[in-house]
Design a protein around this motif. Structure first.
Motif, PDB file in Angstrom:
ATOM      1  N   SER A   1       0.829  -1.210   0.000  1.00 27.38           N
ATOM      2  CA  SER A   1       0.000   0.000   0.000  1.00 27.38           C
ATOM      3  C   SER A   1       0.856   1.249   0.000  1.00 27.38           C
ATOM      4  O   SER A   1       0.561   2.226  -0.705  1.00 27.38           O
ATOM      5  N   HIS A   2       1.942   1.245   0.770  1.00 31.69           N
ATOM      6  CA  HIS A   2       2.854   2.395   0.746  1.00 31.69           C
ATOM      7  C   HIS A   2       3.493   2.557  -0.630  1.00 31.69           C
ATOM      8  O   HIS A   2       3.710   3.697  -1.083  1.00 31.69           O
ATOM      9  N   ALA A   3       3.815   1.451  -1.282  1.00 30.55           N
ATOM     10  CA  ALA A   3       4.368   1.539  -2.632  1.00 30.55           C
ATOM     11  C   ALA A   3       3.354   2.146  -3.599  1.00 30.55           C
ATOM     12  O   ALA A   3       3.718   2.960  -4.469  1.00 30.55           O
ATOM     13  N   LEU A   4       2.075   1.780  -3.455  1.00 25.91           N
ATOM     14  CA  LEU A   4       1.031   2.369  -4.303  1.00 25.91           C
ATOM     15  C   LEU A   4       0.896   3.865  -4.046  1.00 25.91           C
ATOM     16  O   LEU A   4       0.764   4.657  -4.999  1.00 25.91           O
ATOM     17  N   ILE A   5       0.934   4.275  -2.791  1.00 22.17           N
ATOM     18  CA  ILE A   5       0.853   5.703  -2.466  1.00 22.17           C
ATOM     19  C   ILE A   5       2.028   6.457  -3.081  1.00 22.17           C
ATOM     20  O   ILE A   5       1.876   7.574  -3.600  1.00 22.17           O
ATOM     21  N   ALA A   6       3.216   5.858  -3.064  1.00 17.74           N
ATOM     22  CA  ALA A   6       4.396   6.507  -3.648  1.00 17.74           C
ATOM     23  C   ALA A   6       4.237   6.683  -5.156  1.00 17.74           C
ATOM     24  O   ALA A   6       4.594   7.735  -5.718  1.00 17.74           O
ATOM     25  N   VAL A   7       3.686   5.686  -5.831  1.00 16.50           N
ATOM     26  CA  VAL A   7       3.469   5.799  -7.280  1.00 16.50           C
ATOM     27  C   VAL A   7       2.449   6.895  -7.585  1.00 16.50           C
ATOM     28  O   VAL A   7       2.629   7.684  -8.526  1.00 16.50           O
ATOM     29  N   ILE A   8       1.393   6.978  -6.801  1.00 16.58           N
ATOM     30  CA  ILE A   8       0.385   8.022  -7.024  1.00 16.58           C
ATOM     31  C   ILE A   8       0.978   9.405  -6.767  1.00 16.58           C
ATOM     32  O   ILE A   8       0.724  10.362  -7.525  1.00 16.58           O
ATOM     33  N   LEU A   9       1.780   9.545  -5.710  1.00 16.93           N
ATOM     34  CA  LEU A   9       2.421  10.832  -5.436  1.00 16.93           C
ATOM     35  C   LEU A   9       3.331  11.256  -6.585  1.00 16.93           C
ATOM     36  O   LEU A   9       3.338  12.427  -6.996  1.00 16.93           O
ATOM     37  N   ALA A  10       4.114  10.313  -7.109  1.00 24.88           N
ATOM     38  CA  ALA A  10       4.998  10.640  -8.229  1.00 24.88           C
ATOM     39  C   ALA A  10       4.190  11.055  -9.454  1.00 24.88           C
ATOM     40  O   ALA A  10       4.526  12.041 -10.137  1.00 24.88           O
ATOM     41  N   ALA A  11       3.115  10.331  -9.740  1.00 24.09           N
ATOM     42  CA  ALA A  11       2.302  10.642 -10.914  1.00 24.09           C
ATOM     43  C   ALA A  11       1.601  11.991 -10.775  1.00 24.09           C
ATOM     44  O   ALA A  11       1.450  12.727 -11.763  1.00 24.09           O
ATOM     45  N   LEU A  12       1.168  12.336  -9.574  1.00 28.62           N
ATOM     46  CA  LEU A  12       0.525  13.638  -9.374  1.00 28.62           C
ATOM     47  C   LEU A  12       1.512  14.780  -9.610  1.00 28.62           C
ATOM     48  O   LEU A  12       1.141  15.825 -10.161  1.00 28.62           O
ATOM     49  N   GLN A  13       2.757  14.597  -9.198  1.00 30.00           N
ATOM     50  CA  GLN A  13       3.761  15.628  -9.459  1.00 30.00           C
ATOM     51  C   GLN A  13       3.973  15.814 -10.960  1.00 30.00           C
ATOM     52  O   GLN A  13       4.008  16.945 -11.468  1.00 30.00           O
ATOM     53  N   ASP A  14       4.117  14.702 -11.680  1.00 27.34           N
ATOM     54  CA  ASP A  14       4.365  14.804 -13.120  1.00 27.34           C
ATOM     55  C   ASP A  14       3.127  15.257 -13.876  1.00 27.34           C
ATOM     56  O   ASP A  14       3.250  15.861 -14.951  1.00 27.34           O
ATOM     57  N   ALA A  15       1.932  14.973 -13.345  1.00 29.31           N
ATOM     58  CA  ALA A  15       0.716  15.458 -14.008  1.00 29.31           C
ATOM     59  C   ALA A  15       0.680  16.981 -14.023  1.00 29.31           C
ATOM     60  O   ALA A  15       0.192  17.589 -14.983  1.00 29.31           O
ATOM     61  N   GLY A  16       1.182  17.603 -12.970  1.00 33.03           N
ATOM     62  CA  GLY A  16       1.252  19.056 -12.954  1.00 33.03           C
ATOM     63  C   GLY A  16       2.258  19.618 -13.943  1.00 33.03           C
ATOM     64  O   GLY A  16       2.114  20.762 -14.402  1.00 33.03           O
TER      65      GLY A  16
ATOM     66  N   PRO B   1      -8.588  16.300 -13.424  1.00 30.03           N
ATOM     67  CA  PRO B   1      -7.967  16.853 -12.214  1.00 30.03           C
ATOM     68  C   PRO B   1      -8.868  16.842 -10.989  1.00 30.03           C
ATOM     69  O   PRO B   1      -8.390  16.717  -9.865  1.00 30.03           O
ATOM     70  N   SER B   2     -10.191  16.961 -11.179  1.00 32.80           N
ATOM     71  CA  SER B   2     -11.092  16.991 -10.023  1.00 32.80           C
ATOM     72  C   SER B   2     -11.093  15.665  -9.278  1.00 32.80           C
ATOM     73  O   SER B   2     -11.263  15.637  -8.046  1.00 32.80           O
ATOM     74  N   VAL B   3     -10.900  14.565  -9.981  1.00 31.23           N
ATOM     75  CA  VAL B   3     -10.817  13.251  -9.338  1.00 31.23           C
ATOM     76  C   VAL B   3      -9.392  12.952  -8.904  1.00 31.23           C
ATOM     77  O   VAL B   3      -9.165  12.336  -7.861  1.00 31.23           O
ATOM     78  N   ALA B   4      -8.419  13.401  -9.682  1.00 29.05           N
ATOM     79  CA  ALA B   4      -7.016  13.119  -9.362  1.00 29.05           C
ATOM     80  C   ALA B   4      -6.602  13.719  -8.029  1.00 29.05           C
ATOM     81  O   ALA B   4      -5.832  13.117  -7.278  1.00 29.05           O
ATOM     82  N   ARG B   5      -7.126  14.898  -7.701  1.00 27.65           N
ATOM     83  CA  ARG B   5      -6.725  15.532  -6.448  1.00 27.65           C
ATOM     84  C   ARG B   5      -7.268  14.796  -5.224  1.00 27.65           C
ATOM     85  O   ARG B   5      -6.791  15.020  -4.104  1.00 27.65           O
ATOM     86  N   GLU B   6      -8.256  13.926  -5.409  1.00 26.05           N
ATOM     87  CA  GLU B   6      -8.825  13.158  -4.301  1.00 26.05           C
ATOM     88  C   GLU B   6      -8.396  11.693  -4.317  1.00 26.05           C
ATOM     89  O   GLU B   6      -8.813  10.925  -3.454  1.00 26.05           O
TER      90      GLU B   6
END
Length: 264
Positions: A34-49, A139-144
């Motif tokens: 689960s922590h690995a999944l959170i890390a992947v989502i955090l990385a993707a959110l940074q690059d999405a911006g 973006p409205s779903v990605a931020r949540e």
């Protein structure tokens, strides 16, 4: 917080360690995955911006340089490795020609390319960039999405019931679970199947949750009809008060009769 390449490299290292070690006992396996999944989502959110500034192809090139050379802005190391490979090839060809001139047969020995060893981009970049583009498109779903992942990974997957609360209905829509399924697929590409297999149940929790009730706002509300109030009939008490004279009424009536007599 670490940047996206560092997060991806850490998740990849975790996946490689799991592949070498084998199975991880529960509940440590689910928590670490689960922590690995959170890390992947955090990385993707940074690059999405960053997709507002650079196209997806340029982002992929920067990630490839960052994950191979350690610097996404270093454009000189890879050409230098190309020239190093050309130099090694030239020395090998010259040595073989000297052996042939001396009457020996040339023995071709393959040698590893420095550029291929150092600069070979990870195979998971295509899946990762696809996940980044999906986040940027919604973006409205990605931020949540982080809240949805935390609820399902650290609450639902561990047997708690808080994720079923109506207050979290807005985090459990079909779009949230669609992006979460793409995130798990991306985790499978980055860390391997042994890590992602512990989270297969996360994408199915929406089917175990009661469907929230939504108000159909397309239907206009019915107009409020006001009914006139019916006049209530007087009660016996009120009738008695209006019909029966009070204690002062006889005196008044007597004075009126006296006035009439004087006028007459």
């Amino acid at each position: 917080m670490a940047d996206a390449p560092a997060l991806l490299a850490a998740v990849r290292s975790f996946g490689a360690s799991v592949e070498r070690q084998g199975a991880i006992p529960e509940p440590a396996a689910s928590v670490l995955s689960s922590h690995a999944l959170i890390a992947v989502i955090l990385a993707a959110l940074q690059d999405a911006g960053r997709l507002d500034e650079i196209p997806a192809s340029a982002l992929k090139e920067r990630l490839a340089r960052a994950l191979t050379t350690g610097n996404p802005d270093d454009e000189y190391l890879l050409p230098l490795l190309d020239r190093a490979d050309e130099l090694v090839q030239y020395i090998q060809d010259r040595t073989h020609r000297q052996y042939v001139d001396a009457g020996a047969e040339a023995i071709r020995t393959p040698y590893p390319s420095l550029k291929q060893i150092i600069a070979e981009p990870p195979a998971y970049l295509d899946d990762y960039v696809d996940f980044v583009e999906r986040l940027r498109a919604n973006p409205s779903v990605a931020r949540e999405l982080l809240q949805t992942a935390e609820l399902l990974c650290f609450d639902a997957a561990l047997g708690d019931e808080a994720w079923r609360a109506p207050a979290f209905d807005h985090l459990m829509t079909m779009e949230h679970h669609g992006l979460l399924a793409v995130a798990v697929r991306c985790l499978r590409s980055v860390a391997g199947s042994q890590v992602a297999n512990y989270l297969d149940e996360v994408t199915s929790f929406r089917n175990k949750r009661e469907a929230p009730t939504f108000v159909d706002r397309r239907i206009a509300p019915s107009p409020l009809r006001l009914q006139p109030r019916e006049e209530s009939e007087p009660t016996d008490h009120v009738q008695r008060r209006t019909q029966e004279p009070g204690p002062e009424q006889p005196a008044l009536m007597g004075m009126e009769d006296l006035a009439e007599q004087e006028d007459g």
